[in-house]
Scaffold this motif. Structure first.
Motif, PDB file in Angstrom:
ATOM      1  N   THR A   1       0.831  -1.196   0.000  1.00 13.35           N
ATOM      2  CA  THR A   1       0.000   0.000   0.000  1.00 13.35           C
ATOM      3  C   THR A   1       0.867   1.248   0.000  1.00 13.35           C
ATOM      4  OG1 THR A   1      -1.577  -1.237   1.352  1.00 13.35           O
ATOM      5  CG2 THR A   1      -1.935   1.136   1.124  1.00 13.35           C
TER       6      THR A   1
ATOM      7  N   LEU B   1      -2.500   0.282  -4.899  1.00 10.34           N
ATOM      8  CA  LEU B   1      -2.058  -1.064  -4.558  1.00 10.34           C
ATOM      9  C   LEU B   1      -2.539  -1.382  -3.147  1.00 10.34           C
ATOM     10  CD1 LEU B   1       1.643  -0.865  -5.844  1.00 10.34           C
ATOM     11  CD2 LEU B   1      -0.262  -2.057  -6.942  1.00 10.34           C
TER      12      LEU B   1
ATOM     13  N   PRO C   1      -3.178  -4.545  -0.012  1.00 12.99           N
ATOM     14  CA  PRO C   1      -2.667  -5.842   0.443  1.00 12.99           C
ATOM     15  C   PRO C   1      -3.434  -7.005  -0.181  1.00 12.99           C
ATOM     16  CG  PRO C   1      -2.926  -4.345   2.292  1.00 12.99           C
ATOM     17  CD  PRO C   1      -3.575  -3.686   1.119  1.00 12.99           C
ATOM     18  N   GLN C   2      -2.731  -8.057  -0.473  1.00  7.78           N
ATOM     19  CA  GLN C   2      -3.333  -9.244  -1.066  1.00  7.78           C
ATOM     20  C   GLN C   2      -3.577 -10.341  -0.030  1.00  7.78           C
ATOM     21  OE1 GLN C   2      -4.263  -9.195  -4.383  1.00  7.78           O
ATOM     22  NE2 GLN C   2      -3.648  -7.046  -4.132  1.00  7.78           N
ATOM     23  N   THR C   3      -3.237 -10.052   1.220  1.00  6.99           N
ATOM     24  CA  THR C   3      -3.375 -11.056   2.272  1.00  6.99           C
ATOM     25  C   THR C   3      -4.186 -10.503   3.444  1.00  6.99           C
ATOM     26  OG1 THR C   3      -1.354 -10.380   3.432  1.00  6.99           O
ATOM     27  CG2 THR C   3      -1.117 -12.005   1.652  1.00  6.99           C
ATOM     28  N   THR C   4      -4.749 -11.405   4.209  1.00 11.16           N
ATOM     29  CA  THR C   4      -5.484 -11.000   5.416  1.00 11.16           C
ATOM     30  C   THR C   4      -4.560 -10.303   6.400  1.00 11.16           C
ATOM     31  OG1 THR C   4      -6.972 -12.889   5.145  1.00 11.16           O
ATOM     32  CG2 THR C   4      -6.912 -11.836   7.318  1.00 11.16           C
TER      33      THR C   4
ATOM     34  N   TRP D   1      -4.174  -6.594   5.485  1.00 14.92           N
ATOM     35  CA  TRP D   1      -5.330  -5.798   5.890  1.00 14.92           C
ATOM     36  C   TRP D   1      -5.401  -5.653   7.411  1.00 14.92           C
ATOM     37  CZ3 TRP D   1      -7.854  -2.600   3.010  1.00 14.92           C
ATOM     38  CH2 TRP D   1      -7.938  -2.817   1.628  1.00 14.92           C
TER      39      TRP D   1
END
Length: 287
Positions: free
Chosen positions: A30, A201, A203-206, A209
């Motif tokens: 991010t 951009l 985050p792609q993961t828990t 976040w």
């Protein structure tokens, strides 16, 4: 609330800020202004809910516009600089440079009317900046131009937060609930900056976040409210003294999390910055 109680409340912010670097790294990729937008939106919304629940919401209409401008520039400027610094330089090194702000708070407090800058302040400042120089030069390995922009932003970051904290005394009558407006205004400023200069951009993961949520709830949320109480109603120099635990705690958290590797250079730099801050604080307390 008594002066010692307000100082203790302010110290809670120091504990929360020890997690700032870790959560910032965890929120990658991010970009800084988008991260500002998300975190301040969380912190400001929770602040308004708290203000409504405590009956402080109506007092926000009486706060002068200059106070809102001052607070917004302090919060927005500091975090835009901080997040950018950690994107452009190693987290531990940039974080330690940014954490020169406790030392600067003591020095700036000594320059306020009725205060004097003593020899201990000068000696403490030299120790602190020696620690920063040790980080920047890599312990004598030479200046790394690759990270120069990040280091420069970290220095500006330290100057911004120390100036904001000391000058908060000038607006001591503003209610702490006004910090919620500072947060929301900072989010509003960050969004157009993101749209103009950054790629979106997320985050792609828990875990990523969760890091953003953690920032908004703690280091970029609750921390500002308790810090406001501390610098306005507590002992600002004693609070500055306690803040010198922040760089060590932050670096320790990064090392434990495996983000930063332990090294003698990092250890000596932390010792110099913290030791210099303690010397300056001792001079202030004697005064």
């Amino acid at each position: 609330m008594t002066r010692p109680q307000a100082t203790a409340v302010g110290f809670v912010a120091v504990l929360l800020w020890a997690l700032l670097a870790l959560f910032t790294v965890g929120s990658a990729p991010t970009p800084p202004f988008l991260l500002n937008t998300l975190c301040f939106a969380i912190g400001g919304t929770l602040g308004l809910i708290w203000a409504a629940a405590t009956g402080a919401l109506s007092r926000l209409r009486d706060v002068p516009l200059r106070v809102y401008v001052f607070g917004t520039l302090g919060l927005f400027g500091y975090h835009a600089l901080y997040f950018s610094a950690l994107r452009l330089a190693p987290a531990a090194e940039a974080g330690l440079i940014a954490y020169l702000w406790p030392l600067l708070i003591v020095i700036f407090s000594g320059l306020l009317p009725g205060e004097t800058l003593k020899k201990g302040h000068i000696i403490g400042a030299c120790f602190g900046f020696a620690g920063a120089a040790l980080i920047i030069t890599g312990g004598g390995a030479g200046f790394s131009a690759t990270y120069a922009p990040g280091y420069a932003l970290a220095v500006l970051c330290a100057l911004t937060w120390s100036g904001y904290s000391v000058l908060s005394r000038k607006v001591g009558t503003a209610p702490t609930a006004s910090v919620a407006v500072f947060c929301l205004a900072s989010a509003a400023l960050s969004l157009p900056m993101h749209l103009m200069f950054e790629e979106t951009l997320l985050p792609q993961t828990t875990l990523g976040w969760a890091a953003i949520a953690g920032l908004g709830l703690g280091p970029v949320g609750l921390a500002f409210f308790v810090w406001d109480i501390g610098v306005k109603q507590g002992d600002i120099q004693l609070l500055g003294t306690s803040s010198y635990a922040a760089p060590l705690l932050s670096t320790l958290v990064l090392v434990i999390a495996g983000v930063a590797a332990p090294s003698f250079t990092l250890l000596w730099a932390a010792a110099l910055i913290t030791g210099g801050a303690a010397i300056a604080a001792r001079a202030s307390l004697r005064q």
